[in-house]
Write an enzyme that holds these catalytic residues in place. Structure first.
Site, short mmCIF file in Angstrom:
data_model
loop_
_atom_site.label_atom_id
_atom_site.label_comp_id
_atom_site.label_asym_id
_atom_site.label_seq_id
_atom_site.Cartn_x
_atom_site.Cartn_y
_atom_site.Cartn_z
N ARG A 138 0.82 -1.22 0.00
CA ARG A 138 0.00 0.00 0.00
C ARG A 138 0.86 1.27 0.00
NH1 ARG A 138 -4.49 0.75 4.64
NH2 ARG A 138 -2.72 0.81 6.08
N ARG A 181 -0.32 -5.88 13.94
CA ARG A 181 -1.60 -5.16 13.88
C ARG A 181 -2.76 -6.12 13.66
NH1 ARG A 181 -0.18 -1.55 9.28
NH2 ARG A 181 -2.37 -1.06 9.07
P1 ADP Z 1 -5.24 0.21 10.37
O1 ADP Z 1 -6.71 -0.02 10.53
O2 ADP Z 1 -4.82 -0.03 8.96
O3 ADP Z 1 -4.37 -0.46 11.38
P2 ADP Z 1 -5.38 3.04 11.18
O4 ADP Z 1 -4.87 4.10 10.30
O5 ADP Z 1 -6.86 3.02 11.44
O6 ADP Z 1 -4.88 1.72 10.51
O7 ADP Z 1 -4.63 3.08 12.58
C1 ADP Z 1 -3.23 3.08 12.70
C2 ADP Z 1 -2.81 2.91 14.16
O8 ADP Z 1 -3.35 4.01 14.95
C3 ADP Z 1 -3.35 1.66 14.84
O9 ADP Z 1 -2.53 0.53 14.60
C4 ADP Z 1 -3.35 2.09 16.32
O10 ADP Z 1 -2.06 2.05 16.87
C5 ADP Z 1 -3.76 3.56 16.24
N1 ADP Z 1 -5.22 3.74 16.36
C6 ADP Z 1 -6.07 4.22 15.40
N2 ADP Z 1 -7.34 4.27 15.85
C7 ADP Z 1 -7.32 3.79 17.12
C8 ADP Z 1 -8.30 3.56 18.12
N3 ADP Z 1 -9.61 3.82 17.90
N4 ADP Z 1 -7.90 3.06 19.31
C9 ADP Z 1 -6.62 2.80 19.56
N5 ADP Z 1 -5.64 2.97 18.67
C10 ADP Z 1 -5.96 3.46 17.45
#
Ligand code: ADP
Length: 221
Positions: A127, A170
């Site tokens: 990506r 993740r």
């Molecule tokens: P993805 O769904 O591809 O892992 P995101 O861009 O939504 O990517 O999130 C990247 C990172 O940000 C997550 O791996 C986490 O560390 C943090 N994060 C995002 N949203 C949350 C949330 N609602 N609660 C806790 N951590 C979050």
């Protein structure tokens, strides 16, 4: 209308949220984007979040919930919201319900984008994102054009947490909470299962078809 996109990393939440928020006139709120922006600006919140993000872990609820509730209280959220990456834990979902409930509002639907896990790894590690506008490309399935013209600031970057080791962490972190949240919203009769495989435009069409069936609190939708 207030919608949540649920799904494992790589399920296509970000790609679909961009398109749908645009088509439906909703404010797209991605907690991941908010954390990345805060980290790039080296704010205290951003630096704290970055520690967790770089390990593929969740940022603690006390940081995440406050940031999100503050964002949805802004005037531009009144037109409706498309949440992408929030909630990710049951306490986050409960805090969201409570905050909306205080304003006689609620989540209208949760769209759970499902993709077999063997496809997620290759989606994430291939990506690329435009640093200017957030457009998402993929080495195999949606290659960026040779001359990038999506916006004036066009420049391709790869997310730091899209390296294979962090991607695996993740997926491990997110598998369990995603199922828990699906159960939580299923119990509230708000969950819609969406097949997240195939062409992105077909997935958009499936999402829109599901959204059309959602009864909204019409006056404020
Ligand atoms: P993805 O769904 O591809 O892992 P995101 O861009 O939504 O990517 O999130 C990247 C990172 O940000 C997550 O791996 C986490 O560390 C943090 N994060 C995002 N949203 C949350 C949330 N609602 N609660 C806790 N951590 C979050």
């Amino acid at each position: 209308m207030r919608l949540i996109l649920l799904g494992l990393p790589g399920a296509g939440k970000g790609t679909q949220a961009h398109v749908l928020a645009d088509q439906l006139g909703l404010l797209h709120i991605s907690t991941g984007d908010m954390f990345r922006e805060a980290a790039a600006n080296r704010t205290e919140l951003g630096l704290r979040a970055q520690e967790f993000m770089s390990r593929g872990e969740l940022v603690p609820d006390e940081v995440t919930i406050g940031m999100l509730l503050e964002r949805i209280a802004q005037p531009d959220a009144e037109k409706g919201i498309m949440l992408d990456g929030f909630p990710r834990t049951i306490p986050q979902a409960e805090a969201l319900d409570a905050a909306l409930g205080e304003r006689d509002s609620q989540i209208d639907a949760v769209l759970y984008i499902e993709v077999p896990e063997d496809q997620l790894m290759s989606r994430l590690t291939g990506r690329w994102t435009c640093a200017g506008c957030g457009a998402i490309y993929h080495e195999q399935t949606n290659p960026a054009p040779e001359v990038l013209d999506c916006c004036t600031d066009a420049k391709l970057t790869q997310r730091a947490d899209d390296q294979p080791d962090t991607v695996k962490a993740r997926l491990d972190t997110n598998r369990e909470w995603t199922e828990q949240l699906a159960d939580y919203y299923e119990a509230a009769s708000k969950l819609h299962h969406i097949d997240g495989t195939g062409d992105p435009s077909d997935i958009t069409a499936r999402l829109l078809a599901a959204i059309e069936t959602v009864p909204t609190t019409a006056a404020e939708a």
